[in-house]
Design an enzyme around this catalytic site. Structure first.
Site, PDB file in Angstrom:
ATOM      1  N   GLU A 174       0.822  -1.224   0.000  1.00  0.00           N
ATOM      2  CA  GLU A 174       0.000   0.000   0.000  1.00  0.00           C
ATOM      3  C   GLU A 174       0.853   1.270   0.000  1.00  0.00           C
ATOM      4  O   GLU A 174       0.621   2.195   0.785  1.00  0.00           O
ATOM      5  CB  GLU A 174      -0.956   0.004   1.194  1.00  0.00           C
ATOM      6  N   GLU A 293      -5.481  -8.464  -0.168  1.00  0.00           N
ATOM      7  CA  GLU A 293      -6.230  -8.057   1.023  1.00  0.00           C
ATOM      8  C   GLU A 293      -7.683  -7.840   0.611  1.00  0.00           C
ATOM      9  O   GLU A 293      -7.973  -6.963  -0.199  1.00  0.00           O
ATOM     10  CB  GLU A 293      -5.670  -6.779   1.655  1.00  0.00           C
TER      11      GLU A 293
END
Length: 511
Positions: A174, A293
């Site tokens: 991320e 995720e």
């Protein structure tokens, strides 16, 4: 009033082979995912390595094929060297991601031993927040080189004579997010990811890479982030990541039930961007997705990292799930399978305690949450290939996603076993009579049909509620037999209950 839907499939119309890595999960050094989750020396079920046997048993029952480690946000300021070697020599650190005291008593070697005992493939992430290509390449050397070099010999000295052979590597986590330690612009991250991948592949040419896509569809840089990053890394990587979390907000039940429609659109948009980069480069290469995720996360209830106390093994993000959450989670997983042509890897985030399908009590029991059930059933029975399931039926008007399909359908076919499986989700508040038209199949017979029905979404405040109450909540959402399913000629008729997830198992042969 009962509505109708039609789902049509044919064995010749295949979307893609189902990669078993779609049934992956995620263990991060966050809250109690590791400590008192997978690892609790002295627990009644713990083995000589301190691994909880009850959690390993549930991991197998869940059908988990792969586990991503060690993060997540945690990895972006992690020194992997802290977690190897004699435990008594390992330093205690402050984890900046979750403001937690990290004792480093569980690290790379412990994870690899746990993965082997749990029969899962390891998926490793490297720190590209505060570190770079050199540390990442050293970790590959530690894990994958047989011996005769500094880091591989260090692994052998630490008790692992044979290399771990880690195939799949995440190039950071991320990195588009301002919450990420060492977050970067797309330009800077793309350059660093390319450099790291090239260095790591010099150590082991057989490994594969996941490059960071956007951390959500709502990020203001979504789309442009993917384009810029892939301009730098397209030739170096094999997959681009997708991260997606959903929750019911402000009582908007319809939009929550339609989460998988937004999820599917998100994946299609990332694929379109990757293919546009390929087209501009005149490349036949087609990147696949690593949805490493995904889950339901009531993130609005999370106080934020800056408000966390500096503790060891804190109870963080231990959401307690409902029957409604189970229906939506089952729909999200079915959507991954329906896109098997481009989804190669997926990780339910996370495995235990932290927004997880199972919970543990330190020194006590481990038990299933409501979301455990549709995931385990799907992993057990959705095999072979995903068929192109054409769905006609009611629509659902939502405030957040507009008008979406009221019924979603995913159908899988395993020629080796003759197993034809339909996963049908009724997102509407009305019953639906669904006709599954399995044209091109013969000798179709019903094996079983299971259903999970959404409840009123009364959720527990946290996993600090009595363990017996939490276990009972999870058990209450266990699938029950669905009555009224019939099969005749080319059609199976399935009565879909309002707001429900249904799995129908059939046997068949190609006509």
């Amino acid at each position: 009033m009962t509505q109708t839907a039609r789902i049509t499939v044919h064995p010749s119309f295949v979307v893609g082979e189902i990669d078993r890595r779609i049934f992956g999960s995620f263990v991060e050094h966050l809250g109690r995912a590791v400590y008192t989750g997978v690892f609790e020396p002295g627990h009644l079920t713990a083995d000589a390595d301190g691994f909880r046997g009850d959690v390993i048993d549930l991991t197998r029952e869940l059908g988990t094929s792969l586990v991503r480690y060690p993060g997540g946000n945690f990895v972006s300021n992690y020194f992997w060297e802290d977690g190897v070697g004699p435990v008594e020599d390992r330093p205690t650190r402050i984890d900046l991601a979750w403001r937690t005291i990290e004792p480093n008593t569980f690290g790379t070697d412990e994870f690899m031993r746990w993965a082997r005992k749990a029969d899962v493939e390891p998926m490793m992430a490297v720190n590209l927040g505060t570190r770079g290509a050199d540390a990442a390449a050293n970790l590959v050397e530690y894990c994958n080189v047989p011996g005769g070099t500094a880091w591989s010999d260090r692994r052998r000295a630490n008790g692992a004579e044979e290399p771990y052979g880690v195939k799949l590597w995440c190039l950071g986590n991320e990195m588009d997010g301002p919450w990420q330690i060492g977050h970067k612009t797309a330009e800077d991250y793309g350059k660093l990811a390319s450099q790291a991948a090239q260095a790591m592949r010099r150590v082991d040419p057989s490994i594969e890479f996941v490059v960071c896509g956007s951390s959500s569809r709502e990020m203001p840089t979504f789309g442009e982030w993917e384009r810029v990053v892939l301009e730098h890394t397209f030739d170096d990587v094999d997959y681009i990541s997708v991260h997606a979390y959903y929750q019911e907000r402000d009582g908007d039940r319809r939009s929550f039930l339609a989460s998988a429609a937004s999820f599917e659109a998100f994946m299609h948009e990332v694929v379109a961007t990757a293919d546009a980069v390929a087209a501009r480069r005149h490349s036949p290469k087609r990147l696949k997705l690593s949805v490493d995720e995904w889950n339901i996360w009531y993130i609005s209830e999370f106080p934020g990292e800056d408000n966390l106390a500096l503790l060891e093994e804190p109870r963080l993000i231990e959401d307690v799930y409902s029957g409604l959450d189970a229906v939506v989670a089952g729909d999200l997983l079915a959507t991954l399978i329906r896109n098997a042509d481009r989804v190669a890897v997926a990780c339910l985030a996370q495995l235990v305690n932290v927004i997880a399908p199972m919970l543990t009590e330190p020194g006590g029991d481990a038990w299933k949450q409501t979301t455990f059930h549709p995931i385990a059933l799907t992993a057990a029975h959705a095999q072979g290939v995903a068929l192109d399931a054409r769905v006609e039926g009611p629509t659902l008007a939502t405030d957040k996603h507009g008008e979406v399909a009221g019924v979603s359908g995913t159908v899988t076919w395993d020629a080796a076993s003759g197993s034809l499986v339909a996963i049908l989700v009724n997102r509407t508040a009305e019953p639906v009579d669904a006709a599954v038209e399995h044209v091109g199949f013969a000798d179709v017979a019903l094996v079983e049909a299971s259903v999970i029905v959404a409840d009123d979404n009364v959720r527990g405040a946290s996993s600090t509620d009595a363990a017996s109450d939490l276990a009972a909540r999870g058990a209450a959402a266990a699938p029950r037999a669905l009555e009224g399913v019939t099969t005749a000629d080319d059609v199976s008729t399935v009565p879909l209950l309002p707001e429900s997830w249904t799995l129908v198992r059939l046997t068949a042969r190609v006509a």
